[in-house]
Design an enzyme around this catalytic site. Sequence first.
Site, PDB file in Angstrom:
ATOM      1  N   LYS A 177      -4.476  -7.482  22.273  1.00 54.78           N
ATOM      2  CA  LYS A 177      -5.927  -7.305  22.486  1.00 54.78           C
ATOM      3  C   LYS A 177      -6.699  -8.392  21.738  1.00 54.78           C
ATOM      4  O   LYS A 177      -7.684  -8.920  22.247  1.00 54.78           O
ATOM      5  CB  LYS A 177      -6.377  -5.926  21.990  1.00 54.78           C
ATOM      6  CG  LYS A 177      -5.906  -4.788  22.872  1.00 54.78           C
ATOM      7  CD  LYS A 177      -6.459  -3.468  22.341  1.00 54.78           C
ATOM      8  CE  LYS A 177      -5.846  -2.302  23.094  1.00 54.78           C
ATOM      9  NZ  LYS A 177      -6.423  -1.018  22.727  1.00 54.78           N
ATOM     10  N   GLU A 210       0.846  -1.192   0.000  1.00 61.46           N
ATOM     11  CA  GLU A 210       0.000   0.000   0.000  1.00 61.46           C
ATOM     12  C   GLU A 210       0.882   1.243   0.000  1.00 61.46           C
ATOM     13  O   GLU A 210       0.420   2.341   0.265  1.00 61.46           O
ATOM     14  CB  GLU A 210      -0.980  -0.012   1.181  1.00 61.46           C
ATOM     15  CG  GLU A 210      -0.327  -0.239   2.520  1.00 61.46           C
ATOM     16  CD  GLU A 210      -1.336  -0.414   3.643  1.00 61.46           C
ATOM     17  OE1 GLU A 210      -2.146   0.499   3.852  1.00 61.46           O
ATOM     18  OE2 GLU A 210      -1.275  -1.437   4.336  1.00 61.46           O
ATOM     19  N   THR A 241       3.596   4.147  15.771  1.00 57.31           N
ATOM     20  CA  THR A 241       3.240   2.875  15.126  1.00 57.31           C
ATOM     21  C   THR A 241       3.716   2.852  13.668  1.00 57.31           C
ATOM     22  O   THR A 241       3.153   2.140  12.836  1.00 57.31           O
ATOM     23  CB  THR A 241       1.721   2.588  15.206  1.00 57.31           C
ATOM     24  OG1 THR A 241       1.005   3.579  14.453  1.00 57.31           O
ATOM     25  CG2 THR A 241       1.219   2.621  16.633  1.00 57.31           C
ATOM     26  N   HIS A 293      -2.287  -9.900  12.733  1.00 52.75           N
ATOM     27  CA  HIS A 293      -1.716  -8.713  12.099  1.00 52.75           C
ATOM     28  C   HIS A 293      -1.302  -7.778  13.231  1.00 52.75           C
ATOM     29  O   HIS A 293      -2.085  -7.510  14.147  1.00 52.75           O
ATOM     30  CB  HIS A 293      -2.760  -8.047  11.195  1.00 52.75           C
ATOM     31  CG  HIS A 293      -2.361  -6.662  10.776  1.00 52.75           C
ATOM     32  ND1 HIS A 293      -1.125  -6.398  10.231  1.00 52.75           N
ATOM     33  CD2 HIS A 293      -2.999  -5.467  10.867  1.00 52.75           C
ATOM     34  CE1 HIS A 293      -1.030  -5.105   9.989  1.00 52.75           C
ATOM     35  NE2 HIS A 293      -2.159  -4.511  10.365  1.00 52.75           N
ATOM     36  N   CYS A 295      -3.436  -3.722   4.750  1.00 57.62           N
ATOM     37  CA  CYS A 295      -2.549  -4.728   5.352  1.00 57.62           C
ATOM     38  C   CYS A 295      -3.012  -6.150   5.073  1.00 57.62           C
ATOM     39  O   CYS A 295      -2.384  -7.109   5.512  1.00 57.62           O
ATOM     40  CB  CYS A 295      -2.424  -4.486   6.854  1.00 57.62           C
ATOM     41  SG  CYS A 295      -1.815  -2.839   7.211  1.00 57.62           S
ATOM     42  N   SER A 354      -7.232  -2.569   6.902  1.00 59.63           N
ATOM     43  CA  SER A 354      -8.226  -1.507   7.061  1.00 59.63           C
ATOM     44  C   SER A 354      -8.983  -1.297   5.762  1.00 59.63           C
ATOM     45  O   SER A 354      -8.497  -1.605   4.678  1.00 59.63           O
ATOM     46  CB  SER A 354      -7.536  -0.200   7.463  1.00 59.63           C
ATOM     47  OG  SER A 354      -6.991  -0.342   8.742  1.00 59.63           O
TER      48      SER A 354
HETATM   49  N1  COA Z   1       1.916   3.274  30.689  1.00 65.83           N
HETATM   50  C1  COA Z   1       1.297   2.203  30.133  1.00 65.83           C
HETATM   51  N2  COA Z   1       0.307   2.317  29.199  1.00 65.83           N
HETATM   52  C2  COA Z   1      -0.044   3.553  28.820  1.00 65.83           C
HETATM   53  C3  COA Z   1       0.560   4.716  29.358  1.00 65.83           C
HETATM   54  C4  COA Z   1       1.584   4.539  30.341  1.00 65.83           C
HETATM   55  N3  COA Z   1       2.217   5.575  30.891  1.00 65.83           N
HETATM   56  N4  COA Z   1       0.000   5.800  28.791  1.00 65.83           N
HETATM   57  C5  COA Z   1      -0.940   5.335  27.898  1.00 65.83           C
HETATM   58  N5  COA Z   1      -0.959   3.984  27.934  1.00 65.83           N
HETATM   59  C6  COA Z   1      -1.796   3.079  27.135  1.00 65.83           C
HETATM   60  C7  COA Z   1      -3.235   3.529  27.003  1.00 65.83           C
HETATM   61  O1  COA Z   1      -3.997   3.124  28.126  1.00 65.83           O
HETATM   62  C8  COA Z   1      -3.632   2.804  25.731  1.00 65.83           C
HETATM   63  O2  COA Z   1      -3.881   1.452  26.013  1.00 65.83           O
HETATM   64  P1  COA Z   1      -5.234   0.731  25.494  1.00 65.83           P
HETATM   65  O3  COA Z   1      -5.232   0.833  24.007  1.00 65.83           O
HETATM   66  O4  COA Z   1      -5.113  -0.653  26.006  1.00 65.83           O
HETATM   67  O5  COA Z   1      -6.351   1.522  26.102  1.00 65.83           O
HETATM   68  C9  COA Z   1      -2.352   2.857  24.903  1.00 65.83           C
HETATM   69  O6  COA Z   1      -1.294   3.114  25.810  1.00 65.83           O
HETATM   70  C10 COA Z   1      -2.329   3.936  23.833  1.00 65.83           C
HETATM   71  O7  COA Z   1      -2.683   5.136  24.450  1.00 65.83           O
HETATM   72  P2  COA Z   1      -3.685   6.158  23.731  1.00 65.83           P
HETATM   73  O8  COA Z   1      -3.895   7.322  24.608  1.00 65.83           O
HETATM   74  O9  COA Z   1      -4.896   5.389  23.270  1.00 65.83           O
HETATM   75  O10 COA Z   1      -2.771   6.546  22.498  1.00 65.83           O
HETATM   76  P3  COA Z   1      -3.033   7.518  21.300  1.00 65.83           P
HETATM   77  O11 COA Z   1      -4.319   8.203  21.389  1.00 65.83           O
HETATM   78  O12 COA Z   1      -1.816   8.351  21.203  1.00 65.83           O
HETATM   79  O13 COA Z   1      -3.107   6.516  20.018  1.00 65.83           O
HETATM   80  C11 COA Z   1      -3.052   4.639  18.564  1.00 65.83           C
HETATM   81  C12 COA Z   1      -2.678   5.194  19.951  1.00 65.83           C
HETATM   82  C13 COA Z   1      -2.597   3.184  18.464  1.00 65.83           C
HETATM   83  C14 COA Z   1      -4.565   4.685  18.369  1.00 65.83           C
HETATM   84  C15 COA Z   1      -2.328   5.504  17.481  1.00 65.83           C
HETATM   85  O14 COA Z   1      -0.955   5.320  17.628  1.00 65.83           O
HETATM   86  C16 COA Z   1      -2.744   5.184  16.082  1.00 65.83           C
HETATM   87  O15 COA Z   1      -3.763   5.655  15.587  1.00 65.83           O
HETATM   88  N6  COA Z   1      -1.957   4.395  15.361  1.00 65.83           N
HETATM   89  C17 COA Z   1      -2.316   3.907  14.048  1.00 65.83           C
HETATM   90  C18 COA Z   1      -2.632   2.463  14.190  1.00 65.83           C
HETATM   91  C19 COA Z   1      -3.646   1.989  13.209  1.00 65.83           C
HETATM   92  O16 COA Z   1      -4.777   2.364  13.295  1.00 65.83           O
HETATM   93  N7  COA Z   1      -3.245   1.174  12.261  1.00 65.83           N
HETATM   94  C20 COA Z   1      -4.116   0.611  11.319  1.00 65.83           C
HETATM   95  C21 COA Z   1      -5.018  -0.423  11.913  1.00 65.83           C
HETATM   96  S1  COA Z   1      -4.586  -2.028  11.514  1.00 65.83           S
END
Ligand code: COA
Length: 387
Positions: free
Chosen positions: A242, A79, A152, A233, A111, A308
């Site tokens: 998860k 992609e 990521t 994946h 993916c 996705s």
């Molecule tokens: N210690 C441990 N864990 C912590 C933490 C800390 N100090 N601070 C945050 N976390 C955890 C959160 O609780 C969360 O866990 P959960 O998902 O089990 O609830 C995780 O870390 C991520 O935190 P969050 O606040 O949700 O992160 P974010 O809003 O910055 O975004 C993603 C995280 C993954 C959503 C973002 O990186 C993203 O959009 N990535 C693209 C991934 C994607 O969509 N790919 C395509 C799909 S296949």
Amino acid sequence: MKIGIDKLGFFTPDLYVDMTELAHARNEDPNKYLIGIGQEKMAVIPPTQDVVTMAANAAKTILTDKDKEQIDLVIFATESGIDNSKASAVYLARLLGLNADIRAIELKQACYGATAGIQLAQEHVALFPEHKVLVIGADIARYGLRTPGEPTQGGGAVAVLIGADPKMLALDRKSAYYTRDIMDFWRPLGKTEAMVDGKYSSNIYLEFLEHVWTSYTQKTGLKIKDFDAVLFHLPYTKMGLKGLRQLIADADPVSAVRLAQEFEHARKFNRLVGNLYTGSLYLSLLSLLQNSEQLSAGARIGLFSYGSGAEAEFYAGVLQASFKEGLMGMDYEQVLQQRRKVSVAEYEELFNKQLYNTETKLLDYHADAASFVLAGVKGYQRQYLEH
Ligand code: COA
């Protein structure tokens, strides 16, 4: 006749950024990246590498002259393609010195692409058992600097050789697949970074897992206890965790412990590389096969593929006696350890140096130790070479 994965090769550039250092630079608690997202290091892609060179470098680790003679179909799943018309597979076939009497095409569905390629390859081998199919999953995951998706990112390529009487994994015929039009992640033409609704995407991933797993168990009669390992994946390794937790929620304790242990082996390399989009599931397979000490011939491995947009498939295979040979003696732990750490500033500079829509620019590729490199573009034509 058994059909499946005969060999598996992997390449990622020899540069990485440390996730603790990236967290400090972004004013985040490092444990958010290390535990919350589940990533420790992230591959950094220099401008001298793109999906074509990474695919060629991955394929080079596994292909013998005999394989090259037998390959008559190259399916290049990506992609992050480099051209809207010409398939990356055509460049790749030339770089690898494959026969001209082949089909070489590019295939896209986020993916999920490499999984589609593997499934189509099996059908080809079923018709022509003396032939082999080279399937590539190669991508550069880009969300942008200082975006939520940044931790990521990553990149690399996996080369999968599909054939009859495979050395590694004989694939079962029955699988469950599912497609729905969903806007969780996409990249409009002309944009170099993906658009993503990360939280929504994570929820859809789990919803699709539930759907294909239910459908798979109904089609096959198999249950979670029948699996020695299940792969996911891994856009980031917490996502797979998860998925695993959802899948083993009602499992017996012995199966739950076994699958959780194998999952740790399966995510080890992905933790050190980051996302390679369509290759991620297959890097996880490689990680499992190189790191697990429990698995032996006859083990059943489940694979959950998600792309996705959205499309998912659950399928499985049975490990073959000579599965270690399919890695062709590569020690990927060592390969990943030998990479050079770059600072956050250097990573940002390299991120902005990628060649997109450039008419002419020559690159100094001598610092790139990989066999195949991108030496620049001339008149919008990418200049690939082996050095
Ligand atoms: N210690 C441990 N864990 C912590 C933490 C800390 N100090 N601070 C945050 N976390 C955890 C959160 O609780 C969360 O866990 P959960 O998902 O089990 O609830 C995780 O870390 C991520 O935190 P969050 O606040 O949700 O992160 P974010 O809003 O910055 O975004 C993603 C995280 C993954 C959503 C973002 O990186 C993203 O959009 N990535 C693209 C991934 C994607 O969509 N790919 C395509 C799909 S296949």
